[in-house]
Design a protein around this motif. Structure first.
Motif, short mmCIF file in Angstrom:
data_model
loop_
_atom_site.label_atom_id
_atom_site.label_comp_id
_atom_site.label_asym_id
_atom_site.label_seq_id
_atom_site.Cartn_x
_atom_site.Cartn_y
_atom_site.Cartn_z
N TYR A 6 2.43 28.05 -1.32
CA TYR A 6 3.77 28.13 -0.74
C TYR A 6 3.78 29.02 0.50
O TYR A 6 4.45 28.71 1.49
N SER A 7 3.05 30.11 0.46
CA SER A 7 2.99 31.01 1.62
C SER A 7 2.35 30.31 2.81
O SER A 7 2.81 30.46 3.95
N CYS A 8 1.31 29.54 2.57
CA CYS A 8 0.68 28.77 3.65
C CYS A 8 1.66 27.75 4.23
O CYS A 8 1.76 27.60 5.45
N LEU A 9 2.37 27.06 3.36
CA LEU A 9 3.34 26.06 3.83
C LEU A 9 4.46 26.71 4.61
O LEU A 9 4.90 26.20 5.64
N GLU A 10 4.92 27.87 4.14
CA GLU A 10 5.98 28.59 4.82
C GLU A 10 5.52 29.07 6.21
O GLU A 10 6.33 29.17 7.12
N ALA A 11 4.22 29.32 6.35
CA ALA A 11 3.67 29.74 7.63
C ALA A 11 3.27 28.55 8.51
O ALA A 11 2.54 28.70 9.48
N ASN A 12 3.75 27.36 8.13
CA ASN A 12 3.53 26.12 8.90
C ASN A 12 2.06 25.70 8.97
O ASN A 12 1.63 25.09 9.94
N SER A 16 -3.15 19.48 5.26
CA SER A 16 -4.56 19.08 5.30
C SER A 16 -5.49 20.29 5.41
O SER A 16 -6.68 20.17 5.13
N GLN A 17 -4.96 21.45 5.79
CA GLN A 17 -5.80 22.63 6.00
C GLN A 17 -5.59 23.71 4.94
O GLN A 17 -6.35 24.68 4.88
N VAL A 18 -4.60 23.58 4.10
CA VAL A 18 -4.30 24.61 3.10
C VAL A 18 -5.45 24.80 2.12
O VAL A 18 -5.84 25.94 1.82
N SER A 19 -6.00 23.73 1.62
CA SER A 19 -7.06 23.81 0.61
C SER A 19 -8.26 24.60 1.14
O SER A 19 -8.75 25.52 0.48
N ALA A 20 -8.73 24.25 2.32
CA ALA A 20 -9.88 24.95 2.91
C ALA A 20 -9.55 26.41 3.18
O ALA A 20 -10.39 27.30 2.94
N LEU A 21 -8.36 26.67 3.66
CA LEU A 21 -7.94 28.04 3.94
C LEU A 21 -7.95 28.89 2.67
O LEU A 21 -8.50 30.00 2.65
N LEU A 22 -7.37 28.37 1.59
CA LEU A 22 -7.32 29.13 0.34
C LEU A 22 -8.70 29.30 -0.28
O LEU A 22 -9.00 30.34 -0.87
N THR A 23 -9.56 28.30 -0.13
CA THR A 23 -10.94 28.42 -0.62
C THR A 23 -11.64 29.57 0.09
O THR A 23 -12.31 30.39 -0.55
N ALA A 43 1.93 17.60 -3.09
CA ALA A 43 2.90 17.55 -4.19
C ALA A 43 3.71 18.84 -4.23
O ALA A 43 4.92 18.82 -4.46
N MET A 44 3.05 19.96 -3.99
CA MET A 44 3.76 21.25 -3.97
C MET A 44 4.75 21.31 -2.80
O MET A 44 5.86 21.83 -2.95
N ALA A 45 4.36 20.77 -1.66
CA ALA A 45 5.26 20.74 -0.50
C ALA A 45 6.48 19.87 -0.80
O ALA A 45 7.61 20.24 -0.47
N LEU A 46 6.26 18.74 -1.44
CA LEU A 46 7.36 17.86 -1.83
C LEU A 46 8.29 18.56 -2.81
O LEU A 46 9.51 18.48 -2.71
#
Length: 156
Positions: A6-12, A16-23, A43-46
């Motif tokens: 959610y924090s990644c999504l909130e930071a725009n 497609s890049q959230v998974s790699a970033l969190l890994t 799904a989380m964004a939805l």
């Protein structure tokens, strides 16, 4: 992990890049975590969008003296209209949509579709007849705010 997504999504961050970033963040913090699939992030964004719609629908149903504002602009050939409401010092974005043109019919149609969408959300979530929701939401909007363009006045 969900809060980090959610924090990644909130930071725009693009989904497609959230998974790699969190890994990478988990590796840096020496945290053992499973890889999150892109479909899970989407799904989380939805899910966030749905909860946002439920929240705004509840505001439209339960608050009075709501000011509805709208305005459009053309950027890079796309005509985009924004609809928001303000009540008790709080502002909520209802819709940001590309419209086919800048006519009163386009603007009023966008506003009507948006109110109907939130009425449907409230109706489904709280088991209230949709007609009741539409009427209540419309009656809670006490004024409109936009610039003084003739087309906006015609839309109202």
């Amino acid at each position: 992990m969900r809060l980090m997504v959610y924090s990644c999504l909130e930071a725009n961050t693009p989904t497609s890049q959230v998974s790699a970033l969190l890994t990478n963040i988990c590796k840096l913090l020496d945290v053992n975590a499973d890889t999150i699939a892109r479909s899970t992030v989407e799904a989380m964004a939805l899910e966030l969008g749905i909860w946002s719609d439920v929240f705004v629908a509840k505001v439209l149903m339960t608050r009075q003296n709501i000011t509805l504002g709208f305005d459009a602009t053309t950027q890079e050939g796309s005509h985009v209209n924004s609809i928001h409401i303000t009540v008790d010092g709080q502002c909520y974005l209802l819709s940001l949509e590309q419209l086919p043109g800048g006519t009163a019919v386009d603007y009023s149609g966008h506003i009507i579709r948006t109110i109907n969408h939130f009425a449907k959300v409230f109706s489904q979530f709280f088991d209230v007849p949709i007609e009741t929701c539409v009427e209540k939401m419309r009656s809670n909007i006490s004024c409109f705010m936009s610039d003084r363009a003739i087309v906006n006045q015609a839309a109202v």
